[in-house]
Design an enzyme around this catalytic site. Structure first.
Site, mmCIF file in Angstrom:
data_model
loop_
_atom_site.group_PDB
_atom_site.id
_atom_site.type_symbol
_atom_site.label_atom_id
_atom_site.label_comp_id
_atom_site.label_asym_id
_atom_site.label_seq_id
_atom_site.Cartn_x
_atom_site.Cartn_y
_atom_site.Cartn_z
ATOM 1 C CG MET A 196 37.661 96.936 107.459
ATOM 2 S SD MET A 196 37.128 95.715 108.685
ATOM 3 C CE MET A 196 36.371 96.799 109.895
ATOM 4 N N GLY A 235 30.621 97.296 106.319
ATOM 5 C CA GLY A 235 31.320 98.564 106.137
ATOM 6 C C GLY A 235 31.619 99.262 107.455
ATOM 7 C CB SER A 236 32.887 98.876 110.120
ATOM 8 O OG SER A 236 33.324 97.614 109.633
ATOM 9 N NE ARG A 237 38.422 105.228 111.991
ATOM 10 C CZ ARG A 237 38.278 106.530 112.193
ATOM 11 N NH1 ARG A 237 37.475 107.230 111.423
ATOM 12 N NH2 ARG A 237 38.915 107.128 113.170
#
Length: 216
Positions: free
Chosen positions: A97, A185-187
């Site tokens: 993301m 912001g990440s996953r």
């Protein structure tokens, strides 16, 4: 049209939006230029924390995407050692993301939450493979209505500094339900087996709607 221009705000966003609005007001009193820049950032904060309606397929034979973003990795791996699954093979789909994606995470399949385990860690770029083992992360193990074991991992990224989990162990949850978010912001990794993969690398996904896999 109203829902597109002014989507519902996730509860995590109210504080950040209020801070951004106050800063914008103060800067406008000092400088029009910096005030306008801050106003644009405030709009971005609003849209970052958007929480739009999603429409899951509501079918136990399909796994839906847990996150908006792009499929960055698909690999066969052992399960997380943190959950005692290091000797069991899974397909892992990683969804990255960026800061412009909606960051609300959703349940891929109806079922029961068996275990939640949080682990602190680093903040390297979430698109890197080693982020699964080194970054701050939150593990969610669940058993879906087919009796299959699924694992969700929220992984903080380079900018992200806060993982939010809104469910708890023994909760019964439905496909498409929200289970948390990751700020800035990440996953999210989804582990599964006994399902046929239905996405590919670089495919765009929508949380609670895009089909990730189908029951074999």
């Amino acid at each position: 049209m109203i829902d597109i221009l002014f989507p519902k705000l996730h509860k995590e966003g109210y504080r950040f939006l209020a801070i951004a609005a106050v800063v914008t007001f103060i800067l406008l009193l000092i400088s029009n230029f910096f005030g306008i820049i801050s106003f644009i950032i405030t709009i971005w904060v609003y849209y970052f924390f958007r929480d739009p309606e999603r429409f899951p397929i509501n079918d136990k034979n399909y796994l839906l995407s847990p996150a908006d973003g792009v499929v960055s990795q698909i690999t066969e791996v052992n399960g997380p050692i943190e959950l005692g699954l290091e000797n069991k093979k899974f397909t892992r789909v990683s969804i990255f993301m960026n800061v412009f994606d909606c960051h609300v995470n959703r349940i891929p399949s109806s079922g029961k939450i068996d275990k939640i385990f949080y682990k602190s860690g680093k903040y390297i770029n979430a698109s890197f493979d080693k982020a699964s083992d080194e970054n701050e992360r939150n593990y969610i193990k669940m058993t879906n209505s087919n009796g299959d074991e699924l694992i969700l991992v929220q992984i903080a990224g380079l900018i992200a500094r806060r993982i939010v989990c809104e469910i708890k162990e023994n909760d019964e949850t439905k496909q498409g339900n929200k289970f948390g978010m990751i700020r800035f912001g990440s996953r999210v990794d989804l582990y599964f087996n006994n399902y046929q993969l239905m996405v590919k690398i670089n495919q765009k996904t929508i949380a609670g709607e895009t089909i990730i896999a189908r029951k074999k």
